[in-house]
Design an enzyme around this catalytic site. Structure first.
Site, PDB file in Angstrom:
ATOM      1  CD  GLU A 187      -7.012  -3.765  -1.804  1.00  0.00           C
ATOM      2  OE1 GLU A 187      -6.233  -3.807  -0.833  1.00  0.00           O
ATOM      3  OE2 GLU A 187      -8.233  -3.853  -1.685  1.00  0.00           O
ATOM      4  CG  HIS A 202      -1.986  -1.081   1.091  1.00  0.00           C
ATOM      5  ND1 HIS A 202      -1.803  -2.341   1.595  1.00  0.00           N
ATOM      6  CD2 HIS A 202      -3.218  -1.088   0.519  1.00  0.00           C
ATOM      7  CE1 HIS A 202      -2.885  -3.066   1.355  1.00  0.00           C
ATOM      8  NE2 HIS A 202      -3.750  -2.339   0.694  1.00  0.00           N
ATOM      9  CD  GLU A 260      -6.808  -0.032  -0.025  1.00  0.00           C
ATOM     10  OE1 GLU A 260      -6.480  -1.156  -0.462  1.00  0.00           O
ATOM     11  OE2 GLU A 260      -7.116   0.165   1.159  1.00  0.00           O
ATOM     12  CD  GLU A 264     -13.175  -5.777   8.802  1.00  0.00           C
ATOM     13  OE1 GLU A 264     -14.223  -5.330   8.314  1.00  0.00           O
ATOM     14  OE2 GLU A 264     -12.087  -5.795   8.188  1.00  0.00           O
ATOM     15  CB  CYS A 291     -12.741  -5.120   2.746  1.00  0.00           C
ATOM     16  SG  CYS A 291     -12.376  -3.575   3.551  1.00  0.00           S
TER      17      CYS A 291
END
Length: 197
Positions: A126, A36, A124, A98, A78
Site C-alpha cells: 500500500e 491483496h 498488503e 467502523e 483504515c
C-alpha cells in the site's frame, strides 16, 4: 403478497481500489481482492489515527472476519479510497462506518509498505496516506466509539509510548503498518507542539 427486498450487502472485496506507481501516481484500478492477492499490487490506502486531549491514541482490534490480519490491533480506522476519490473524504466515511465517529481529519504524511499475512495468505502492498484527528473530552463525554462488529472486535485508548513498548514486546499482536502510521502521526504532532511554544 408483497415481497420485501433486503438491503444489498456490500462485498468489500469486490470494491475497486486505485493502483499507483512507485511515486504514488494513479495507473489503473482493480478489485480489493485482486490487489491483496500475492504478490500484491501497489494501491492507494489510508490510515487514520485519532488522539484525545490526554495525548492517547485510539486503537481498534480488527474483526475476526477480516480477510487480512484479523484480530490484530491497528490504528483507529483504515481503508481504500475509490479511484479518484479524495482520501480525506473516504477516510471520514470509513471512520463513521467502523467506529461511528466523526471529526476533522488532517493528512500528515505518506508511507509505502509491503506485508504478507501468513494466516490468510493475503498481502498488503500500500501507498498509505496517514491522517490524524482529535476527539476532545467534551465530545467523548457525550459520544463514545460505536464499533461495527463486522469491522471491529474491540477498541482501546493508549499512550503512544506505551504502544511502542507493547509493539516491541508482542509484535505479533499488531498490524505490520501500525508502527509506520504512529511514527508519521507522532512527528506531525511534535511539529504542531513546537509551533505553539
Amino acid at each position: 403478497m408483497t415481497e420485501t427486498l433486503a438491503e444489498p450487502i456490500t462485498d468489500r472485496e469486490a470494491l475497486p481500489v486505485e493502483l499507483v506507481d512507485a511515486a504514488g501516481h494513479a495507473v489503473g484500478a482493480c478489485p480489493v481482492a485482486q490487489a491483496h492477492t500475492a504478490p500484491g499490487l501497489l494501491h492507494r490506502a489510508f490510515s487514520v489515527l485519532l488522539y484525545d486531549d490526554a495525548g492517547r491514541v485510539l486503537l481498534q482490534q480488527r474483526a475476526a472476519v477480516k480477510t487480512r490480519f484479523p484480530l490484530l490491533w491497528a490504528n483507529s480506522a483504515c481503508g481504500h479510497p475509490a479511484p479518484g476519490e479524495p482520501v480525506a473524504v473516504a477516510a471520514a466515511v470509513r471512520l463513521a462506518e467502523e467506529l461511528g465517529l466523526a471529526t476533522a481529519l488532517t493528512e500528515v504524511g505518506i508511507f509505502q509498505y509491503h506485508a504478507e499475512d501468513s494466516a490468510t495468505g493475503r498481502v498488503e502492498h500500500e501507498w498509505d496516506h496517514v491522517l490524524i484527528g482529535r476527539l476532545d473530552a467534551e465530545f467523548l463525554r457525550t459520544a463514545a466509539p460505536r464499533p461495527d462488529p463486522a469491522e471491529v472486535a474491540d477498541y482501546a485508548w493508549i499512550q503512544p509510548e506505551a504502544l511502542r513498548d507493547a509493539i516491541a514486546d508482542n509484535p505479533g499482536n499488531y498490524t505490520p503498518w501500525l508502527l509506520g502510521v504512529l511514527d508519521i502521526a507522532e512527528e506531525a504532532v511534535r511539529v504542531v507542539r513546537r509551533s505553539f511554544r
